[in-house]
Design a protein around this motif. Sequence first.
Motif, PDB file in Angstrom:
ATOM      1  N   HIS A  45      41.480  26.890  22.794  1.00 62.12           N
ATOM      2  CA  HIS A  45      42.464  27.727  22.104  1.00 62.12           C
ATOM      3  C   HIS A  45      42.072  27.916  20.643  1.00 62.12           C
ATOM      4  N   CYS A  48      50.523  28.462  25.613  1.00 61.95           N
ATOM      5  CA  CYS A  48      49.680  29.662  25.577  1.00 61.95           C
ATOM      6  C   CYS A  48      49.343  30.125  26.994  1.00 61.95           C
ATOM      7  N   PHE A  94      46.974  32.064  28.002  1.00 60.62           N
ATOM      8  CA  PHE A  94      45.546  32.006  28.312  1.00 60.62           C
ATOM      9  C   PHE A  94      45.093  30.571  28.549  1.00 60.62           C
ATOM     10  N   CYS A  95      45.642  29.629  27.796  1.00 55.66           N
ATOM     11  CA  CYS A  95      45.329  28.217  28.072  1.00 55.66           C
ATOM     12  C   CYS A  95      45.813  27.832  29.474  1.00 55.66           C
ATOM     13  N   HIS A 119      45.299  33.605  21.117  1.00 59.25           N
ATOM     14  CA  HIS A 119      44.141  32.940  21.728  1.00 59.25           C
ATOM     15  C   HIS A 119      43.078  34.023  21.786  1.00 59.25           C
TER      16      HIS A 119
HETATM   17 ZN   LIG Z   1      45.356  29.323  24.283  1.00 56.12          ZN
END
Ligand SMILES: [Zn+2]
Length: 143
Positions: free
Chosen positions: A48, A6, A8-9, A99
């Motif tokens: 997440h 991910c 964003f992670c 996310h």
């Molecule tokens: Zn994420």
Amino acid sequence: MQDPDCVFCKIVAGKIPAKVLLQNERAVAFLDAFPLAAGHTLVIPHSHYAKVQDMDRQDAMAVFEIAWKVAGAVEAGSDVRATTIAIHNGREAGQEIPHMHMHIVPRKGGDGAGPIHLMFKQRPKLASQEMDALRDKIAGGLS
Ligand SMILES: [Zn+2]
């Protein structure tokens, strides 16, 4: 709780750089790398979660605390007097990255985007009894 694939992670983990505006122990605000308007900001929980309702209470509060703190600064720093704050809560709603993320988009008169009401070309016409049935069905799912 992280997803190694991910984006964003990866930002939360510091593996992808981001232009961070504000952070608390559970959430972070940063400039969207592909802005719809100058100053377009995203607020995400560190963990997440796909959708709003998947967040735990503390993370949900943390996301909104960041939004509450940053919205006025986004307007001031982007030289606008308004923002559209929006969450695409699921793929069918336009969510591209699973996310949870809140958009804070600076808005100007005449920017052409209009209100979110313009997204819906056809609106249902619901009778009062249908609204009552919907209220009961939705409220029945609240715990
Ligand atoms: Zn994420």
